[in-house]
Design a protein around this motif. Structure first.
Motif, PDB file in Angstrom:
ATOM      1  N   LEU A 180       0.857  -1.177   0.000  1.00 26.17           N
ATOM      2  CA  LEU A 180       0.000   0.000   0.000  1.00 26.17           C
ATOM      3  C   LEU A 180       0.898   1.234   0.000  1.00 26.17           C
ATOM      4  O   LEU A 180       2.050   1.155   0.426  1.00 26.17           O
ATOM      5  CB  LEU A 180      -0.879  -0.006   1.254  1.00 26.17           C
ATOM      6  N   PRO A 181       0.392   2.384  -0.452  1.00 32.28           N
ATOM      7  CA  PRO A 181       1.218   3.598  -0.429  1.00 32.28           C
ATOM      8  C   PRO A 181       1.696   3.886   0.994  1.00 32.28           C
ATOM      9  O   PRO A 181       0.962   3.672   1.954  1.00 32.28           O
ATOM     10  CB  PRO A 181       0.261   4.690  -0.926  1.00 32.28           C
ATOM     11  N   PRO A 182       2.928   4.365   1.146  1.00 35.41           N
ATOM     12  CA  PRO A 182       3.451   4.604   2.497  1.00 35.41           C
ATOM     13  C   PRO A 182       2.833   5.808   3.186  1.00 35.41           C
ATOM     14  O   PRO A 182       2.320   6.722   2.538  1.00 35.41           O
ATOM     15  CB  PRO A 182       4.950   4.816   2.261  1.00 35.41           C
ATOM     16  N   TYR A 183       2.896   5.768   4.517  1.00 29.16           N
ATOM     17  CA  TYR A 183       2.490   6.856   5.403  1.00 29.16           C
ATOM     18  C   TYR A 183       0.992   7.178   5.291  1.00 29.16           C
ATOM     19  O   TYR A 183       0.589   8.324   5.141  1.00 29.16           O
ATOM     20  CB  TYR A 183       3.364   8.095   5.178  1.00 29.16           C
ATOM     21  N   GLN A 184       0.201   6.109   5.369  1.00 30.75           N
ATOM     22  CA  GLN A 184      -1.253   6.215   5.386  1.00 30.75           C
ATOM     23  C   GLN A 184      -1.799   5.279   6.453  1.00 30.75           C
ATOM     24  O   GLN A 184      -1.163   4.298   6.827  1.00 30.75           O
ATOM     25  CB  GLN A 184      -1.857   5.824   4.032  1.00 30.75           C
ATOM     26  N   VAL A 185      -3.011   5.586   6.929  1.00 25.32           N
ATOM     27  CA  VAL A 185      -3.716   4.725   7.876  1.00 25.32           C
ATOM     28  C   VAL A 185      -4.778   3.950   7.110  1.00 25.32           C
ATOM     29  O   VAL A 185      -5.553   4.543   6.352  1.00 25.32           O
ATOM     30  CB  VAL A 185      -4.385   5.555   8.994  1.00 25.32           C
ATOM     31  N   HIS A 186      -4.810   2.619   7.309  1.00 19.37           N
ATOM     32  CA  HIS A 186      -5.802   1.752   6.664  1.00 19.37           C
ATOM     33  C   HIS A 186      -6.481   0.921   7.743  1.00 19.37           C
ATOM     34  O   HIS A 186      -5.799   0.199   8.489  1.00 19.37           O
ATOM     35  CB  HIS A 186      -5.129   0.845   5.635  1.00 19.37           C
ATOM     36  N   VAL A 187      -7.814   1.033   7.832  1.00 20.04           N
ATOM     37  CA  VAL A 187      -8.587   0.309   8.838  1.00 20.04           C
ATOM     38  C   VAL A 187      -9.396  -0.790   8.139  1.00 20.04           C
ATOM     39  O   VAL A 187     -10.210  -0.495   7.252  1.00 20.04           O
ATOM     40  CB  VAL A 187      -9.529   1.261   9.607  1.00 20.04           C
ATOM     41  N   PHE A 188      -9.158  -2.038   8.552  1.00 22.97           N
ATOM     42  CA  PHE A 188      -9.874  -3.194   8.020  1.00 22.97           C
ATOM     43  C   PHE A 188     -10.784  -3.722   9.128  1.00 22.97           C
ATOM     44  O   PHE A 188     -10.341  -4.424  10.030  1.00 22.97           O
ATOM     45  CB  PHE A 188      -8.887  -4.262   7.547  1.00 22.97           C
TER      46      PHE A 188
ATOM     47  N   THR B  86       1.104   2.435   7.160  1.00 21.74           N
ATOM     48  CA  THR B  86       1.956   1.892   6.116  1.00 21.74           C
ATOM     49  C   THR B  86       3.317   2.577   6.065  1.00 21.74           C
ATOM     50  O   THR B  86       3.453   3.763   6.379  1.00 21.74           O
ATOM     51  CB  THR B  86       1.265   1.977   4.744  1.00 21.74           C
ATOM     52  N   LEU B  87       4.298   1.798   5.649  1.00 25.15           N
ATOM     53  CA  LEU B  87       5.689   2.232   5.553  1.00 25.15           C
ATOM     54  C   LEU B  87       6.181   2.007   4.123  1.00 25.15           C
ATOM     55  O   LEU B  87       5.530   1.310   3.342  1.00 25.15           O
ATOM     56  CB  LEU B  87       6.554   1.420   6.536  1.00 25.15           C
ATOM     57  N   PRO B  88       7.339   2.549   3.758  1.00 23.75           N
ATOM     58  CA  PRO B  88       7.880   2.274   2.422  1.00 23.75           C
ATOM     59  C   PRO B  88       8.195   0.788   2.229  1.00 23.75           C
ATOM     60  O   PRO B  88       8.308   0.023   3.189  1.00 23.75           O
ATOM     61  CB  PRO B  88       9.167   3.110   2.388  1.00 23.75           C
ATOM     62  N   ASP B  89       8.322   0.397   0.974  1.00 18.58           N
ATOM     63  CA  ASP B  89       8.763  -0.938   0.578  1.00 18.58           C
ATOM     64  C   ASP B  89       7.816  -2.052   1.011  1.00 18.58           C
ATOM     65  O   ASP B  89       8.233  -3.194   1.229  1.00 18.58           O
ATOM     66  CB  ASP B  89      10.185  -1.227   1.102  1.00 18.58           C
ATOM     67  N   GLY B  90       6.519  -1.741   1.134  1.00 18.30           N
ATOM     68  CA  GLY B  90       5.532  -2.785   1.388  1.00 18.30           C
ATOM     69  C   GLY B  90       5.435  -3.259   2.825  1.00 18.30           C
ATOM     70  O   GLY B  90       4.920  -4.356   3.077  1.00 18.30           O
TER      71      GLY B  90
ATOM     72  N   TYR C  44      -0.027   7.513  17.485  1.00 20.67           N
ATOM     73  CA  TYR C  44      -0.169   8.971  17.442  1.00 20.67           C
ATOM     74  C   TYR C  44       1.158   9.657  17.121  1.00 20.67           C
ATOM     75  O   TYR C  44       1.200  10.610  16.341  1.00 20.67           O
ATOM     76  CB  TYR C  44      -0.683   9.437  18.804  1.00 20.67           C
ATOM     77  N   ASP C  45       2.225   9.166  17.714  1.00 22.32           N
ATOM     78  CA  ASP C  45       3.543   9.770  17.498  1.00 22.32           C
ATOM     79  C   ASP C  45       4.040   9.584  16.069  1.00 22.32           C
ATOM     80  O   ASP C  45       4.924  10.305  15.618  1.00 22.32           O
ATOM     81  CB  ASP C  45       4.560   9.195  18.480  1.00 22.32           C
ATOM     82  N   LYS C  46       3.493   8.630  15.335  1.00 17.92           N
ATOM     83  CA  LYS C  46       3.936   8.354  13.967  1.00 17.92           C
ATOM     84  C   LYS C  46       3.142   9.111  12.906  1.00 17.92           C
ATOM     85  O   LYS C  46       3.657   9.420  11.845  1.00 17.92           O
ATOM     86  CB  LYS C  46       3.820   6.848  13.680  1.00 17.92           C
ATOM     87  N   VAL C  47       1.851   9.368  13.178  1.00 18.06           N
ATOM     88  CA  VAL C  47       0.941   9.872  12.141  1.00 18.06           C
ATOM     89  C   VAL C  47       0.912  11.401  12.143  1.00 18.06           C
ATOM     90  O   VAL C  47       0.434  12.008  13.099  1.00 18.06           O
ATOM     91  CB  VAL C  47      -0.483   9.316  12.361  1.00 18.06           C
TER      92      VAL C  47
ATOM     93  N   LEU D 198      -3.553  10.564   5.030  1.00 20.92           N
ATOM     94  CA  LEU D 198      -4.714   9.907   4.456  1.00 20.92           C
ATOM     95  C   LEU D 198      -5.149   8.755   5.354  1.00 20.92           C
ATOM     96  O   LEU D 198      -4.306   7.997   5.846  1.00 20.92           O
ATOM     97  CB  LEU D 198      -4.384   9.374   3.055  1.00 20.92           C
ATOM     98  N   VAL D 199      -6.462   8.606   5.545  1.00 17.29           N
ATOM     99  CA  VAL D 199      -7.036   7.516   6.341  1.00 17.29           C
ATOM    100  C   VAL D 199      -8.116   6.852   5.503  1.00 17.29           C
ATOM    101  O   VAL D 199      -9.027   7.517   5.006  1.00 17.29           O
ATOM    102  CB  VAL D 199      -7.658   8.043   7.652  1.00 17.29           C
ATOM    103  N   VAL D 200      -8.020   5.522   5.332  1.00 21.16           N
ATOM    104  CA  VAL D 200      -9.021   4.772   4.568  1.00 21.16           C
ATOM    105  C   VAL D 200      -9.722   3.804   5.518  1.00 21.16           C
ATOM    106  O   VAL D 200      -9.071   2.961   6.141  1.00 21.16           O
ATOM    107  CB  VAL D 200      -8.387   3.995   3.397  1.00 21.16           C
TER     108      VAL D 200
END
Length: 197
Positions: free
Chosen positions: A47-55, A64-68, A176-179, A184-186
């Motif tokens: 997924l694209p890096p530096y995003q929040v994804h809620v499943f 998400t981070l770089p390189d998958g 919280y310290d990372k975002v 973007l949040v999905v």
């Protein structure tokens, strides 16, 4: 269709990313028995890096981070039709935030929420917990959806909230310290449940 809608639409079709391997186990100060600590995983579908994804069906949130790769956290989600899907951005961040129930919450459960209609100051007993990310859209501004902490670990892995995603306070502080602001949040859709025949 704007860029955010394109990203969200494509990702919704991809489904929950399969976890390949876990690394970097994080030790929390007060380990909660039975809860997975935040850790880094490699995603089968990057997924694209530096995003929040809620499943919601997996009760997992990914940063998400770089390189998958991604940080993964166990969460709770909104119950029934209170869970809202879509693409959002982090429009505000607060430590030990105050909380005011929405008019809808007061209308649904006045016996529980009416007493707090003027708000509750931040603190350990506040429903938003130690930290909160406030979800906005360009069209609506503040959606009143939050990703926030909780001091009730028994709710993790369940659909019990009034629409927000919740993490135990220690995990929420870690996330919280990372975002950063404007991330973007999905929020992905729940799978439909089939009626018993």
């Amino acid at each position: 269709m704007n860029r955010r809608e394109m990203i969200a639409g494509g990702l919704a079709l991809a489904g929950t990313p399969a976890l390949v391997r876990a690394q970097n186990q994080v030790q929390t100060e007060a380990e909660v028995p039975g809860l997975m600590a935040p850790h880094i995983v490699e995603l089968a579908q990057p997924l694209p890096p530096y995003q929040v994804h809620v499943f919601p069906d997996a009760f997992r949130l990914y940063w998400t981070l770089p390189d998958g790769f991604a940080w993964v956290y166990p969460i709770r989600v909104g119950r029934d039709n209170l869970y809202e899907t879509g693409t959002f951005y982090v429009g505000a961040k607060k430590e030990w935030p105050s909380w005011t129930p929405t008019p809808g919450m007061i209308e649904r459960e006045p016996e529980k929420y009416k007493q707090y209609e003027d708000g509750m100051p931040g603190g350990p007993d506040n429903p938003l917990g130690a930290r909160a990310l406030y979800l906005f859209t360009e069209e609506r501004g503040d959606t009143f959806l939050r990703i926030h902490g909780t001091n009730d670990p028994a709710t993790i892995g369940r659909a019990v909230s009034n629409g927000c995603a919740g993490l135990v306070n220690e995990h929420m502080t870690h996330l919280y310290d990372k975002v950063p602001m404007n991330s973007l949040v999905v929020l992905y859709p729940k799978r439909p449940t089939s009626a018993a025949s």
